[in-house]
Design a protein around this motif. Structure first.
Motif, PDB file in Angstrom:
ATOM      1  N   ASP A 175       0.836  -1.198   0.000  1.00  0.00           N
ATOM      2  CA  ASP A 175       0.000   0.000   0.000  1.00  0.00           C
ATOM      3  C   ASP A 175       0.875   1.254   0.000  1.00  0.00           C
ATOM      4  OD1 ASP A 175      -2.215  -1.637   0.108  1.00  0.00           O
ATOM      5  OD2 ASP A 175      -2.442  -1.470   2.281  1.00  0.00           O
ATOM      6  N   THR A 176       0.528   2.194  -0.867  1.00  0.00           N
ATOM      7  CA  THR A 176       1.293   3.438  -0.967  1.00  0.00           C
ATOM      8  C   THR A 176       0.453   4.666  -0.656  1.00  0.00           C
ATOM      9  OG1 THR A 176       0.803   3.661  -3.336  1.00  0.00           O
ATOM     10  CG2 THR A 176       2.810   2.441  -2.734  1.00  0.00           C
ATOM     11  N   GLU A 177      -0.875   4.509  -0.512  1.00  0.00           N
ATOM     12  CA  GLU A 177      -1.775   5.633  -0.302  1.00  0.00           C
ATOM     13  C   GLU A 177      -2.456   5.511   1.059  1.00  0.00           C
ATOM     14  OE1 GLU A 177      -1.869   8.006  -2.856  1.00  0.00           O
ATOM     15  OE2 GLU A 177      -0.239   6.700  -3.499  1.00  0.00           O
ATOM     16  N   GLU A 178      -2.756   6.635   1.667  1.00  0.00           N
ATOM     17  CA  GLU A 178      -3.388   6.622   2.982  1.00  0.00           C
ATOM     18  C   GLU A 178      -4.766   5.968   2.945  1.00  0.00           C
ATOM     19  OE1 GLU A 178      -2.192   7.316   6.039  1.00  0.00           O
ATOM     20  OE2 GLU A 178      -0.287   7.445   4.945  1.00  0.00           O
ATOM     21  N   TRP A 179      -5.527   6.206   1.875  1.00  0.00           N
ATOM     22  CA  TRP A 179      -6.872   5.640   1.824  1.00  0.00           C
ATOM     23  C   TRP A 179      -6.842   4.113   1.817  1.00  0.00           C
ATOM     24  CZ3 TRP A 179      -7.884   2.396  -2.192  1.00  0.00           C
ATOM     25  CH2 TRP A 179      -7.194   2.576  -3.390  1.00  0.00           C
ATOM     26  N   GLN A 180      -5.757   3.521   1.314  1.00  0.00           N
ATOM     27  CA  GLN A 180      -5.664   2.066   1.260  1.00  0.00           C
ATOM     28  C   GLN A 180      -5.564   1.459   2.654  1.00  0.00           C
ATOM     29  OE1 GLN A 180      -2.148   1.914  -1.162  1.00  0.00           O
ATOM     30  NE2 GLN A 180      -3.261   1.979  -3.089  1.00  0.00           N
ATOM     31  N   LYS A 181      -5.043   2.237   3.594  1.00  0.00           N
ATOM     32  CA  LYS A 181      -4.807   1.733   4.950  1.00  0.00           C
ATOM     33  C   LYS A 181      -6.009   1.906   5.863  1.00  0.00           C
ATOM     34  CE  LYS A 181      -0.051   3.126   4.053  1.00  0.00           C
ATOM     35  NZ  LYS A 181       1.022   4.099   4.341  1.00  0.00           N
ATOM     36  N   ASP A 182      -7.024   2.614   5.391  1.00  0.00           N
ATOM     37  CA  ASP A 182      -8.222   2.846   6.194  1.00  0.00           C
ATOM     38  C   ASP A 182      -9.207   1.687   6.005  1.00  0.00           C
ATOM     39  OD1 ASP A 182     -11.162   4.008   6.425  1.00  0.00           O
ATOM     40  OD2 ASP A 182      -9.858   5.318   7.604  1.00  0.00           O
ATOM     41  N   PRO A 183      -9.801   1.163   7.081  1.00  0.00           N
ATOM     42  CA  PRO A 183     -10.736   0.036   6.961  1.00  0.00           C
ATOM     43  C   PRO A 183     -11.913   0.312   6.029  1.00  0.00           C
ATOM     44  CG  PRO A 183     -10.145   0.396   9.257  1.00  0.00           C
ATOM     45  CD  PRO A 183      -9.586   1.557   8.490  1.00  0.00           C
ATOM     46  N   ASN A 184     -12.324   1.586   5.942  1.00  0.00           N
ATOM     47  CA  ASN A 184     -13.464   1.949   5.102  1.00  0.00           C
ATOM     48  C   ASN A 184     -13.040   2.702   3.844  1.00  0.00           C
ATOM     49  OD1 ASN A 184     -15.459   0.937   6.991  1.00  0.00           O
ATOM     50  ND2 ASN A 184     -14.915   2.691   8.274  1.00  0.00           N
ATOM     51  N   PHE A 185     -11.745   2.694   3.559  1.00  0.00           N
ATOM     52  CA  PHE A 185     -11.199   3.409   2.398  1.00  0.00           C
ATOM     53  C   PHE A 185     -11.550   4.891   2.421  1.00  0.00           C
ATOM     54  CE2 PHE A 185     -11.575  -0.965   0.415  1.00  0.00           C
ATOM     55  CZ  PHE A 185     -10.208  -1.229   0.473  1.00  0.00           C
ATOM     56  N   ALA A 186     -11.525   5.504   3.603  1.00  0.00           N
ATOM     57  CA  ALA A 186     -11.765   6.939   3.715  1.00  0.00           C
ATOM     58  C   ALA A 186     -10.723   7.689   2.892  1.00  0.00           C
ATOM     59  CB  ALA A 186     -11.684   7.380   5.173  1.00  0.00           C
ATOM     60  N   GLY A 187     -11.202   8.608   2.048  1.00  0.00           N
ATOM     61  CA  GLY A 187     -10.319   9.346   1.160  1.00  0.00           C
ATOM     62  C   GLY A 187     -10.355   8.850  -0.267  1.00  0.00           C
ATOM     63  N   LEU A 188     -10.912   7.665  -0.475  1.00  0.00           N
ATOM     64  CA  LEU A 188     -11.075   7.146  -1.838  1.00  0.00           C
ATOM     65  C   LEU A 188     -12.369   7.699  -2.418  1.00  0.00           C
ATOM     66  CD1 LEU A 188     -10.240   5.316  -4.186  1.00  0.00           C
ATOM     67  CD2 LEU A 188     -11.450   3.435  -3.040  1.00  0.00           C
ATOM     68  N   GLU A 189     -12.260   8.408  -3.528  1.00  0.00           N
ATOM     69  CA  GLU A 189     -13.430   9.049  -4.136  1.00  0.00           C
ATOM     70  C   GLU A 189     -13.688   8.605  -5.577  1.00  0.00           C
ATOM     71  OE1 GLU A 189     -12.608  13.190  -3.798  1.00  0.00           O
ATOM     72  OE2 GLU A 189     -13.006  13.259  -1.631  1.00  0.00           O
ATOM     73  N   ARG A 190     -12.649   8.079  -6.254  1.00  0.00           N
ATOM     74  CA  ARG A 190     -12.806   7.733  -7.676  1.00  0.00           C
ATOM     75  C   ARG A 190     -12.100   6.413  -7.982  1.00  0.00           C
ATOM     76  NH1 ARG A 190     -11.243  12.524  -6.835  1.00  0.00           N
ATOM     77  NH2 ARG A 190      -9.087  12.053  -7.441  1.00  0.00           N
ATOM     78  N   VAL A 191     -12.867   5.501  -8.584  1.00  0.00           N
ATOM     79  CA  VAL A 191     -12.352   4.180  -8.946  1.00  0.00           C
ATOM     80  C   VAL A 191     -12.536   3.994 -10.451  1.00  0.00           C
ATOM     81  CG1 VAL A 191     -12.566   1.704  -8.578  1.00  0.00           C
ATOM     82  CG2 VAL A 191     -12.980   3.277  -6.689  1.00  0.00           C
ATOM     83  N   GLY A 192     -11.479   3.610 -11.131  1.00  0.00           N
ATOM     84  CA  GLY A 192     -11.563   3.428 -12.577  1.00  0.00           C
ATOM     85  C   GLY A 192     -11.636   1.971 -12.977  1.00  0.00           C
ATOM     86  N   GLY A 193     -12.136   1.730 -14.180  1.00  0.00           N
ATOM     87  CA  GLY A 193     -12.152   0.397 -14.773  1.00  0.00           C
ATOM     88  C   GLY A 193     -11.694   0.494 -16.219  1.00  0.00           C
ATOM     89  N   VAL A 194     -10.891  -0.462 -16.679  1.00  0.00           N
ATOM     90  CA  VAL A 194     -10.409  -0.445 -18.054  1.00  0.00           C
ATOM     91  C   VAL A 194     -10.572  -1.820 -18.679  1.00  0.00           C
ATOM     92  CG1 VAL A 194      -8.745   1.429 -17.744  1.00  0.00           C
ATOM     93  CG2 VAL A 194      -8.027  -0.922 -17.326  1.00  0.00           C
ATOM     94  N   ASP A 195     -10.728  -1.817 -20.007  1.00  0.00           N
ATOM     95  CA  ASP A 195     -10.861  -3.077 -20.733  1.00  0.00           C
ATOM     96  C   ASP A 195     -10.629  -2.811 -22.211  1.00  0.00           C
ATOM     97  OD1 ASP A 195     -11.498  -5.836 -21.137  1.00  0.00           O
ATOM     98  OD2 ASP A 195     -13.466  -5.218 -21.869  1.00  0.00           O
TER      99      ASP A 195
END
Length: 225
Positions: free
Chosen positions: A14-34
């Protein structure tokens, strides 16, 4: 040689603070690619990127473009054929809507679960410097992993939706996790592996949190659109 050089840059923690939070606090945008090919045609394909809000999983941005794939297919080197188009999609987003840049990408494919430990999710992650997760619908048979009766029995032994078990190769390394959203007899698992800039447990937790159905919403939306 290029694949080996790029692999050396993969970060499996893990390199980001949001990754270390149990609820992913700070994560606002998730991408998908294909990258999806026209049926019966291995040269014309649609390269797609979507960005969803988190945790609501509502589509904020989409980019779907037809592309001509010219690089030949070689087993274990699929990323060299497909990733350039996905990188271009990420670059267009950064130029046109920089505020919508995803904080993590879910990739329809594998990461470390690969013959040389460098699947499409690793390749894309290193080139874009974004956290990436590989999410595959089928088991890539590498390092002694096989979809045999023992593997099917392990899947059947999952008791609750969201249960999982590790994919341990004959070399002793854990290459990914098997996860089921529901545990009925017809359970179709997902094979989750690290791409770049997060650990396996974080990758698994995030994939689970993005699943309304079997396929995580960023990948489901990108394929639908």
């Amino acid at each position: 040689r290029e694949q080996a050089q790029l692999k050396a840059s993969v970060i499996e923690e893990d390199t980001e603070e949001w990754q270390k939070d149990p609820n992913f606090a700070g994560l606002e945008r998730v991408g998908g690619v294909d990258l999806s090919y026209v049926k019966g045609d291995d040269t014309n394909a649609c390269a797609s990127l979507v960005v969803l809000s988190y945790p609501a999983l509502e589509v904020l941005y989409e980019d779907c473009r037809m592309v001509a794939v010219s690089a030949p297919y070689l087993a274990g080197f699929l990323a060299f054929r497909e990733v350039p188009f996905l990188v271009e999609a990420v670059q267009r987003l950064q130029q046109q809507e920089p505020k919508l840049k995803p904080q993590v990408l879910l990739v329809d494919g594998n990461g470390l679960l690969h013959p040389r430990g460098f699947g499409v999710a690793c390749h894309l992650g290193v080139l874009t410097d974004l956290p990436c997760i590989g999410v595959a619908k089928n088991l890539l048979q590498v390092d002694g992993l096989v979809k045999d009766e023992l593997h099917r029995e392990q899947i059947r032994s999952l008791q609750r939706g969201g249960d999982s078990f590790p994919l341990t190769g004959t070399s002793g390394g854990v290459l990914g996790m098997v996860s089921c959203r529901d545990c009925s007899q017809s359970c179709k698992p997902l094979y989750v592996s690290v791409g770049h800039r997060l650990c396996l447990q974080t990758a698994l937790r995030l994939v689970r949190s993005c699943c309304r159905y079997r396929i995580p919403e960023p990948i489901r939306q990108v394929r639908t659109r």
